[in-house]
Scaffold this active site. Structure first.
Site, PDB file in Angstrom:
ATOM      1  N   GLY A 177      30.006  27.065  12.427  1.00  0.00           N
ATOM      2  CA  GLY A 177      29.805  27.124  10.977  1.00  0.00           C
ATOM      3  C   GLY A 177      29.820  25.741  10.341  1.00  0.00           C
ATOM      4  O   GLY A 177      30.049  24.727  11.017  1.00  0.00           O
ATOM      5  N   ARG A 237      27.593  36.648  18.934  1.00  0.00           N
ATOM      6  CA  ARG A 237      26.209  36.144  18.868  1.00  0.00           C
ATOM      7  C   ARG A 237      26.053  34.784  19.513  1.00  0.00           C
ATOM      8  O   ARG A 237      25.026  34.444  20.058  1.00  0.00           O
ATOM      9  CB  ARG A 237      25.758  35.965  17.403  1.00  0.00           C
ATOM     10  CG  ARG A 237      25.631  37.177  16.573  1.00  0.00           C
ATOM     11  CD  ARG A 237      25.137  36.797  15.171  1.00  0.00           C
ATOM     12  NE  ARG A 237      26.166  36.146  14.359  1.00  0.00           N
ATOM     13  CZ  ARG A 237      27.097  36.795  13.677  1.00  0.00           C
ATOM     14  NH1 ARG A 237      27.124  38.115  13.700  1.00  0.00           N
ATOM     15  NH2 ARG A 237      28.009  36.162  12.967  1.00  0.00           N
ATOM     16  N   SER A 238      27.102  33.978  19.432  1.00  0.00           N
ATOM     17  CA  SER A 238      26.988  32.584  19.884  1.00  0.00           C
ATOM     18  C   SER A 238      27.624  32.329  21.250  1.00  0.00           C
ATOM     19  O   SER A 238      27.471  31.235  21.794  1.00  0.00           O
ATOM     20  CB  SER A 238      27.669  31.658  18.870  1.00  0.00           C
ATOM     21  OG  SER A 238      27.168  31.894  17.593  1.00  0.00           O
ATOM     22  N   CYS A 292      38.750  25.090  -1.583  1.00  0.00           N
ATOM     23  CA  CYS A 292      38.251  23.725  -1.779  1.00  0.00           C
ATOM     24  C   CYS A 292      38.427  23.224  -3.221  1.00  0.00           C
ATOM     25  O   CYS A 292      38.864  22.086  -3.449  1.00  0.00           O
ATOM     26  CB  CYS A 292      36.792  23.636  -1.361  1.00  0.00           C
ATOM     27  SG  CYS A 292      35.816  25.054  -1.879  1.00  0.00           S
ATOM     28  N   LYS A 330      41.481  31.891  -7.951  1.00  0.00           N
ATOM     29  CA  LYS A 330      42.114  31.066  -6.902  1.00  0.00           C
ATOM     30  C   LYS A 330      42.659  29.792  -7.537  1.00  0.00           C
ATOM     31  O   LYS A 330      43.744  29.319  -7.198  1.00  0.00           O
ATOM     32  CB  LYS A 330      41.094  30.692  -5.817  1.00  0.00           C
ATOM     33  CG  LYS A 330      40.693  31.829  -4.892  1.00  0.00           C
ATOM     34  CD  LYS A 330      39.556  31.369  -3.975  1.00  0.00           C
ATOM     35  CE  LYS A 330      38.896  32.561  -3.293  1.00  0.00           C
ATOM     36  NZ  LYS A 330      37.643  32.181  -2.604  1.00  0.00           N
ATOM     37  N   HIS A 333      32.029  19.150  -4.531  1.00  0.00           N
ATOM     38  CA  HIS A 333      32.309  19.860  -5.787  1.00  0.00           C
ATOM     39  C   HIS A 333      32.750  18.844  -6.846  1.00  0.00           C
ATOM     40  O   HIS A 333      33.452  17.870  -6.528  1.00  0.00           O
ATOM     41  CB  HIS A 333      33.461  20.846  -5.609  1.00  0.00           C
ATOM     42  CG  HIS A 333      33.162  22.028  -4.722  1.00  0.00           C
ATOM     43  ND1 HIS A 333      31.895  22.362  -4.297  1.00  0.00           N
ATOM     44  CD2 HIS A 333      33.989  22.976  -4.201  1.00  0.00           C
ATOM     45  CE1 HIS A 333      31.959  23.456  -3.559  1.00  0.00           C
ATOM     46  NE2 HIS A 333      33.218  23.836  -3.476  1.00  0.00           N
ATOM     47  N   ASN A 356      33.556  19.020  -0.462  1.00  0.00           N
ATOM     48  CA  ASN A 356      34.261  20.297  -0.271  1.00  0.00           C
ATOM     49  C   ASN A 356      34.390  20.700   1.186  1.00  0.00           C
ATOM     50  O   ASN A 356      35.260  21.478   1.539  1.00  0.00           O
ATOM     51  CB  ASN A 356      33.551  21.409  -1.062  1.00  0.00           C
ATOM     52  CG  ASN A 356      32.077  21.481  -0.747  1.00  0.00           C
ATOM     53  OD1 ASN A 356      31.336  20.527  -0.996  1.00  0.00           O
ATOM     54  ND2 ASN A 356      31.621  22.578  -0.198  1.00  0.00           N
TER      55      ASN A 356
HETATM   56  P1  A2P Z   1      28.450  32.527  14.506  1.00  0.00           P
HETATM   57  O1  A2P Z   1      27.718  31.232  14.354  1.00  0.00           O
HETATM   58  O2  A2P Z   1      28.485  32.988  15.928  1.00  0.00           O
HETATM   59  O3  A2P Z   1      28.021  33.593  13.530  1.00  0.00           O
HETATM   60  P2  A2P Z   1      29.639  29.690   7.907  1.00  0.00           P
HETATM   61  O4  A2P Z   1      30.723  30.097   6.945  1.00  0.00           O
HETATM   62  O5  A2P Z   1      29.295  28.246   7.794  1.00  0.00           O
HETATM   63  O6  A2P Z   1      28.448  30.569   7.830  1.00  0.00           O
HETATM   64  O7  A2P Z   1      30.299  29.872   9.398  1.00  0.00           O
HETATM   65  C1  A2P Z   1      31.001  31.010   9.817  1.00  0.00           C
HETATM   66  C2  A2P Z   1      31.573  30.757  11.217  1.00  0.00           C
HETATM   67  O8  A2P Z   1      32.405  31.889  11.573  1.00  0.00           O
HETATM   68  C3  A2P Z   1      30.519  30.670  12.312  1.00  0.00           C
HETATM   69  O9  A2P Z   1      30.967  29.763  13.307  1.00  0.00           O
HETATM   70  C4  A2P Z   1      30.483  32.101  12.850  1.00  0.00           C
HETATM   71  O10 A2P Z   1      30.023  32.208  14.190  1.00  0.00           O
HETATM   72  C5  A2P Z   1      31.964  32.432  12.819  1.00  0.00           C
HETATM   73  N1  A2P Z   1      32.215  33.874  12.854  1.00  0.00           N
HETATM   74  C6  A2P Z   1      31.749  34.807  11.999  1.00  0.00           C
HETATM   75  N2  A2P Z   1      32.198  36.040  12.363  1.00  0.00           N
HETATM   76  C7  A2P Z   1      32.966  35.867  13.460  1.00  0.00           C
HETATM   77  C8  A2P Z   1      33.704  36.745  14.319  1.00  0.00           C
HETATM   78  N3  A2P Z   1      33.754  38.057  14.094  1.00  0.00           N
HETATM   79  N4  A2P Z   1      34.367  36.215  15.380  1.00  0.00           N
HETATM   80  C9  A2P Z   1      34.317  34.876  15.612  1.00  0.00           C
HETATM   81  N5  A2P Z   1      33.638  33.990  14.829  1.00  0.00           N
HETATM   82  C10 A2P Z   1      32.965  34.474  13.783  1.00  0.00           C
END
Ligand code: A2P
Length: 329
Positions: free
Chosen positions: A10, A37-38, A126, A205, A234, A307
């Protein structure tokens, strides 16, 4: 130190990766964690490829610290599981911030409250972090009575999808929408969801987290949070009323002497904080420091910070550094 980054793919997770390298964080092993997914994909760290693993795989490896930035639901479900096996979780989501048993930490202000028993530590929002960074030293000296804050927030605070929305709109391309309206050439007074009182969650918040971090429930705070088409940080227009009077030179000196704050305030040469300066930096920038002549003991400030850095990843890494330095993990 075995460190896991949960949400490594992310926006905040990738800044955490960068910071661990930049700051030479003491590390024996790094676990990069994301959603199913990753899993199996690779990320580069210190010139080497690292395979992304799942949360259950990370738990099996019992990291000392898990840095979470994967949304509130992931955090609610998994942070306690890490805590159970002795991992200290530092969580970027809003899941634990107002939990009375969890500490909400900005290291420069209240890291000294942390103990070995704190297994889930909350990282503030943030917008709150940059505001309390600027106000904490002033609160100590003059005691804050009331804060009126308006924010001008970067799309990067919403995540990858929002940055892409803005980029697509600039190029005139169709794509997925992170916001209910176009953000290019617009200002949307709607950050996070609306609460029953007519304020957004982001605005509340700023109220609740500020009182918790400054450890003073008597501070009155009212906020308006606005999303604008910028990506570097921000900005906040802050009006603050103190119990006691101040003089501007002392205010400037107090802020200049505070670690983590840079005063940018020279009107003769048009120096004031802006997201284009704050982008990629760890400090909180303060300028347009001026007395509010409309009521006693009141001050106006313009506060800008990246941020994704001090507002998220930098603050998290600083908490981790504090834990390591003070042998709390
Ligand atoms: P992924 O890239 O596999 O979806 P952002 O807020 O910038 O969009 O990033 C969200 C982050 O949280 C990403 O790395 C995303 O992974 C990860 N993420 C989202 N859902 C899950 C989950 N259920 N388990 C682990 N990581 C997650």
């Amino acid at each position: 130190m075995k460190i896991a980054i949960v949400g490594a793919t992310g926006l905040v997770g990738s800044v955490m990766l960068k910071l661990i390298e930049e700051r030479n964080f003491p590390l024996s092993e790094l676990l990069l964690v994301a959603s199913e997914r990753s899993v199996g994909k690779k990320l580069r760290f210190k010139g080497k490829e690292h395979k992304i693993i799942s949360i259950p795989q990370a738990i099996e490896q019992k990291p000392d610290i898990a840095l979470f930035s994967a949304g509130g639901n992931t955090s609610l479900k998994w942070a306690p599981k890490f805590a159970e096996i002795g991992t200290t979780v530092i969580d970027n989501s809003s899941a634990w911030r107002m939990d009375l048993s969890k500490k909400l930490v900005v290291p420069e202000i209240n890291a000294n409250q942390l103990t070995k028993e704190d297994k889930i530590i909350a990282n503030p929002n943030c917008s709150t972090i940059q505001m309390v960074m600027a106000l904490a030293p002033l609160h100590k000296k003059y005691k804050i009575k009331r804060i009126v804050v308006s924010t001008y927030q970067s799309v990067s605070g919403t995540g990858v999808k929002a940055v892409e929305q803005l980029e697509n709109e600039i190029l005139g391309k169709k794509g997925e929408m992170a916001y209910p309206y176009p953000i290019h050439k617009n200002a949307i007074p709607h950050c996070d969801i609306f609460e029953e009182n007519g304020y957004t969650k982001e605005e509340m918040k700023l109220v609740r987290e500020t009182q918790k971090i400054l450890d003073d429930r008597t501070i009155a705070v009212t906020a308006t949070a606005v999303r604008i088409p910028t990506a570097g940080g921000h900005s906040e227009a802050i009006n603050v009323e103190f119990e006691n009077d101040f003089d501007l030179n002392t205010v400037r000196k107090l802020l200049s002497d505070t670690e983590g704050i840079t005063v940018q305030d020279n009107l003769d040469v048009n120096i004031y904080p802006m997201p284009m300066y704050a982008n990629g930096k760890d400090d909180v920038f303060v300028g347009r420091i001026r007395r509010d002549g409309s009521q006693p003991n009141s001050l106006n400030l313009w506060v800008v910070s990246d941020n994704l850095r001090k507002g998220a990843a930098t603050n998290t890494i600083q908490i981790a550094e504090y834990l390591v330095k003070n042998r709390l993990v």
